[in-house]
Design a protein around this motif. Sequence first.
Motif, short mmCIF file in Angstrom:
data_model
loop_
_atom_site.label_atom_id
_atom_site.label_comp_id
_atom_site.label_asym_id
_atom_site.label_seq_id
_atom_site.Cartn_x
_atom_site.Cartn_y
_atom_site.Cartn_z
N TYR A 216 -37.74 -14.20 -16.72
CA TYR A 216 -37.42 -14.73 -18.05
C TYR A 216 -38.45 -14.25 -19.05
N GLY A 217 -38.13 -14.42 -20.34
CA GLY A 217 -39.06 -14.04 -21.38
C GLY A 217 -39.22 -12.53 -21.45
N SER A 218 -40.46 -12.08 -21.58
CA SER A 218 -40.74 -10.66 -21.73
C SER A 218 -40.93 -9.94 -20.39
N ALA A 219 -40.87 -10.67 -19.28
CA ALA A 219 -41.06 -10.06 -17.95
C ALA A 219 -39.76 -9.42 -17.46
N PHE A 220 -39.89 -8.28 -16.80
CA PHE A 220 -38.73 -7.60 -16.23
C PHE A 220 -39.21 -6.64 -15.15
N TYR A 221 -38.27 -6.17 -14.33
CA TYR A 221 -38.59 -5.26 -13.24
C TYR A 221 -38.38 -3.80 -13.65
N ALA A 222 -39.26 -2.93 -13.15
CA ALA A 222 -39.11 -1.48 -13.34
C ALA A 222 -39.46 -0.80 -12.03
N VAL A 223 -38.85 0.34 -11.80
CA VAL A 223 -39.04 1.09 -10.56
C VAL A 223 -39.52 2.49 -10.90
N GLU A 224 -40.59 2.91 -10.23
CA GLU A 224 -41.14 4.25 -10.41
C GLU A 224 -41.13 4.97 -9.07
N VAL A 225 -40.60 6.18 -9.05
CA VAL A 225 -40.58 6.98 -7.82
C VAL A 225 -41.37 8.26 -8.04
N ARG A 226 -41.79 8.86 -6.94
CA ARG A 226 -42.53 10.12 -7.00
C ARG A 226 -41.82 11.22 -6.22
N ASP A 227 -40.52 11.03 -5.99
CA ASP A 227 -39.67 12.05 -5.37
C ASP A 227 -38.49 12.28 -6.29
N GLN A 228 -38.41 13.46 -6.90
CA GLN A 228 -37.31 13.68 -7.84
C GLN A 228 -35.96 13.72 -7.15
N GLU A 229 -35.95 13.95 -5.82
CA GLU A 229 -34.69 13.95 -5.08
C GLU A 229 -34.01 12.57 -5.11
N LEU A 230 -34.78 11.53 -5.39
CA LEU A 230 -34.24 10.17 -5.40
C LEU A 230 -33.54 9.83 -6.70
N LEU A 231 -33.68 10.67 -7.72
CA LEU A 231 -33.07 10.41 -9.02
C LEU A 231 -31.59 10.81 -8.99
N THR A 232 -30.77 9.93 -8.48
CA THR A 232 -29.34 10.19 -8.31
C THR A 232 -28.53 9.09 -8.99
N ASP A 233 -27.23 9.28 -9.04
CA ASP A 233 -26.36 8.24 -9.59
C ASP A 233 -26.41 6.98 -8.74
N ASP A 234 -26.62 7.13 -7.42
CA ASP A 234 -26.75 5.95 -6.56
C ASP A 234 -28.01 5.16 -6.91
N TYR A 235 -29.08 5.87 -7.23
CA TYR A 235 -30.31 5.21 -7.66
C TYR A 235 -30.08 4.44 -8.95
N PRO A 255 -39.63 15.38 -12.86
CA PRO A 255 -39.08 16.15 -13.97
C PRO A 255 -39.67 15.68 -15.30
N PRO A 256 -39.47 16.45 -16.37
CA PRO A 256 -39.98 16.04 -17.69
C PRO A 256 -39.46 14.67 -18.10
N ALA A 257 -40.21 14.03 -18.98
CA ALA A 257 -39.83 12.69 -19.45
C ALA A 257 -38.44 12.69 -20.06
N ALA A 258 -38.10 13.72 -20.81
CA ALA A 258 -36.79 13.77 -21.45
C ALA A 258 -35.67 13.78 -20.42
N THR A 259 -35.89 14.44 -19.29
CA THR A 259 -34.89 14.48 -18.22
C THR A 259 -34.73 13.13 -17.56
N GLN A 260 -35.85 12.43 -17.36
CA GLN A 260 -35.78 11.12 -16.73
C GLN A 260 -35.21 10.06 -17.66
N GLY A 261 -35.15 10.36 -18.95
CA GLY A 261 -34.75 9.37 -19.94
C GLY A 261 -33.40 8.73 -19.66
N ARG A 262 -32.47 9.47 -19.07
CA ARG A 262 -31.13 8.91 -18.87
C ARG A 262 -31.14 7.74 -17.90
N PHE A 263 -32.11 7.71 -16.97
CA PHE A 263 -32.15 6.63 -16.00
C PHE A 263 -32.65 5.33 -16.63
#
Length: 349
Positions: A216-235, A255-263
């Motif tokens: 609740y409030g300003s808290a939320f979950y975020a996920v960071e990965v270090r394998d670009q192979e994991l950046l899929t539609d399933d992810y 990948p560049p930040a701009a590429t990751q932006g869609r996720f």
Amino acid sequence: MPVGQFDLFGGAPEPAAKPSAKAADHRAPRRGDSDRAVPPAAQDSHLAGLGAALPQGVHLGTSSWSFPGWSGLVYEGSHSEVKLSRQGLGAYAAHPLLRTVGIDRTFYAPMAEADFRRYAGQARAVAPDFRFLVKAPMLFTGPRLRSDDGQWTDNPAFLSAALATAQFVQPATQGLGDSCGPLVFQFPPLGPRFTRAPQRFADALAEFLLALPRLYGSAFYAVEVRDQELLTDDYLAALCAGGATHCIAIHARMPPAATQGRFWRDAGRLPLVVRWSLHSGMKYEEAKERYAPFNALVDEDPEGREQVAVLIAEAVRREIAAYIIVNNKAEGSAPLTIHKLADRLVQRS
């Protein structure tokens, strides 16, 4: 390496380097050091004006705050690393541009609620709207454990929602209260078991996120990965199902930040989270040695900075909060990188 730890990169741990006399002086508190308050560095009118011009909801900050080399940038006078770690957060939060900070120590071991509460009190005393980004312990994000004798075993705590809730989510949210921002689950390189079958990771991640308590409030979950192979539609589907967003990692492995932006963009209306960890093409220890004591921009990355500025501008247009955490290893000095980034943001607006 103690039992129960694992090597993030799958190699044998290297012996710790012997600290130099200069580095040791930064870490060892001097006589009377603990009795002196840590004052904020004097800031000119330009910096104050820049802070006032930043859009509301844009939280710029650094990865930790206890760097003696920031004397004159963030802190006034010379202080040891220990002193800054314990009592420097109030001076850090008084800086016109620093509206968030990453708590990285939690990545290596869980932290007590009382410690979170103490941090929140130090920051709120000077900046009521200050927010914290907190990294989850690697105990919950690394699939393998390595013992003292070098043997690898499966980690029973990997993606354990019950343990993560009890040892991380509850202490962080209850201790930080309204100052809690992103709770980041950073996954180290996971190896071929997951990179060759990324849906396996996505399915496990979805199950994990769905089992975590609602925030609740300003808290939320975020996920960071270090394998670009994991950046899929399933992810992306796992993030959406679990109510989490993608933490954009600016790192040599990704990948560049701009590429990751869609996720981030396609995960809904959750805040933007960017962690600018490392200069492109560099290894962590190489950057650390090259940039210490972190008081100057050594290798500027204007292209990377512009990509981050574009993402922040998009978040502002969408009326979504943005959390940007900069490491000293990005360009040489995180506070100076943030100054340049803030300049660019105000120019764009």
